[in-house]
Design a protein around this motif. Structure first.
Motif, PDB file in Angstrom:
ATOM      1  N   GLY A  16      -3.081   5.881  12.227  1.00 51.78           N
ATOM      2  CA  GLY A  16      -3.755   7.098  11.764  1.00 51.78           C
ATOM      3  C   GLY A  16      -3.929   7.027  10.205  1.00 51.78           C
ATOM      4  O   GLY A  16      -3.300   6.034   9.506  1.00 51.78           O
ATOM      5  N   SER A  17      -4.379   8.061   9.664  1.00 49.37           N
ATOM      6  CA  SER A  17      -4.518   8.264   8.194  1.00 49.37           C
ATOM      7  C   SER A  17      -3.993   9.515   7.789  1.00 49.37           C
ATOM      8  O   SER A  17      -4.107  10.496   8.692  1.00 49.37           O
ATOM      9  N   LEU A  18      -3.662   9.664   6.446  1.00 47.10           N
ATOM     10  CA  LEU A  18      -3.600  10.909   5.766  1.00 47.10           C
ATOM     11  C   LEU A  18      -3.729  10.930   4.363  1.00 47.10           C
ATOM     12  O   LEU A  18      -3.832   9.637   3.852  1.00 47.10           O
ATOM     13  N   ARG A  19      -4.227  12.081   3.802  1.00 49.93           N
ATOM     14  CA  ARG A  19      -4.561  11.883   2.392  1.00 49.93           C
ATOM     15  C   ARG A  19      -3.847  12.892   1.485  1.00 49.93           C
ATOM     16  O   ARG A  19      -3.577  14.012   1.957  1.00 49.93           O
ATOM     17  N   PHE A  67      -3.226   1.559   1.206  1.00 45.94           N
ATOM     18  CA  PHE A  67      -2.823   2.724   0.566  1.00 45.94           C
ATOM     19  C   PHE A  67      -3.798   2.644  -0.657  1.00 45.94           C
ATOM     20  O   PHE A  67      -4.108   1.314  -1.192  1.00 45.94           O
ATOM     21  N   THR A  68      -4.461   3.599  -1.084  1.00 52.35           N
ATOM     22  CA  THR A  68      -5.232   3.761  -2.457  1.00 52.35           C
ATOM     23  C   THR A  68      -5.080   4.872  -3.161  1.00 52.35           C
ATOM     24  O   THR A  68      -5.285   5.837  -2.518  1.00 52.35           O
ATOM     25  N   GLN A  81      -4.815   7.783  -0.551  1.00 53.81           N
ATOM     26  CA  GLN A  81      -5.210   7.860   0.771  1.00 53.81           C
ATOM     27  C   GLN A  81      -4.357   6.557   1.622  1.00 53.81           C
ATOM     28  O   GLN A  81      -4.120   5.426   1.084  1.00 53.81           O
ATOM     29  N   MET A  82      -3.759   7.031   2.716  1.00 52.47           N
ATOM     30  CA  MET A  82      -3.036   6.283   3.473  1.00 52.47           C
ATOM     31  C   MET A  82      -3.770   5.920   4.786  1.00 52.47           C
ATOM     32  O   MET A  82      -4.074   6.794   5.507  1.00 52.47           O
ATOM     33  N   ASN A  83      -3.813   4.655   5.030  1.00 56.92           N
ATOM     34  CA  ASN A  83      -4.600   4.181   6.200  1.00 56.92           C
ATOM     35  C   ASN A  83      -3.499   3.269   7.162  1.00 56.92           C
ATOM     36  O   ASN A  83      -2.664   2.877   6.539  1.00 56.92           O
ATOM     37  N   SER A  84      -3.787   3.159   8.243  1.00 57.07           N
ATOM     38  CA  SER A  84      -2.931   2.125   8.984  1.00 57.07           C
ATOM     39  C   SER A  84      -1.481   2.610   8.967  1.00 57.07           C
ATOM     40  O   SER A  84      -0.942   1.444   8.704  1.00 57.07           O
ATOM     41  N   VAL A 115       5.767  13.133   5.152  1.00 55.50           N
ATOM     42  CA  VAL A 115       4.761  12.316   5.741  1.00 55.50           C
ATOM     43  C   VAL A 115       5.772  11.869   7.243  1.00 55.50           C
ATOM     44  O   VAL A 115       6.761  11.246   6.798  1.00 55.50           O
ATOM     45  N   THR A 116       5.282  12.018   8.360  1.00 56.43           N
ATOM     46  CA  THR A 116       5.956  11.668   9.411  1.00 56.43           C
ATOM     47  C   THR A 116       4.973  10.789  10.288  1.00 56.43           C
ATOM     48  O   THR A 116       3.827  11.372  10.845  1.00 56.43           O
ATOM     49  N   VAL A 117       5.240   9.777  10.571  1.00 56.57           N
ATOM     50  CA  VAL A 117       4.412   8.706  11.394  1.00 56.57           C
ATOM     51  C   VAL A 117       5.024   8.344  12.819  1.00 56.57           C
ATOM     52  O   VAL A 117       6.151   8.082  12.821  1.00 56.57           O
TER      53      VAL A 117
END
Length: 119
Positions: A16-19, A67-68, A81-84, A115-117
């Motif tokens: 998933g993604s988080l910003r 990440f960007t 921006q955090m993806n994958s 942040v918890t994945v």
């Protein structure tokens, strides 16, 4: 006193993604660099990404391509921006800002956002 306030953390499934967003109390162009760091369970704080006033970025190898970092000078915010997302991305994410007076550098830190994945 400079204040950095992070927001946007939370629980997300792997893939998933988080910003994340960092709001600064001062103009962000007054900082020589800003960045995001993280600290996982039982680990030391590590660099995620850093961006200089001139726009040069430095990403940790572990987040390159996923990440960007971006910034909005008008809003004085720096976003991540955090993806994958992967389980190993779990940790407390801290916003940082560095200010140089030509002789020394002073670093400022936010309070962090979790942040918890999950798998």
């Amino acid at each position: 006193q400079v204040q950095l306030v992070e927001s946007g953390g939370g629980l997300v499934q792997a893939g998933g993604s988080l910003r994340l967003s960092c709001a600064a109390s001062d103009s962000i162009i007054s900082f020589s660099a800003m960045g995001w760091y993280r600290q996982g369970p039982g680990t030391q704080r590590e660099l995620v990404v850093r961006i200089t006033r001139g726009g040069v970025t430095n990403y940790a190898d572990s987040v390159k391509g996923r990440f960007t970092i971006s910034r909005d000078n008008a809003k004085n915010t720096v976003d991540l921006q955090m993806n994958s997302l992967k389980r190993e991305d779990t940790g407390v994410y801290y916003c940082s800002a560095s200010r140089s007076n030509g002789i020394s550098v002073r670093d400022y830190w936010g309070q962090g956002t979790q942040v918890t994945v999950s798998s």
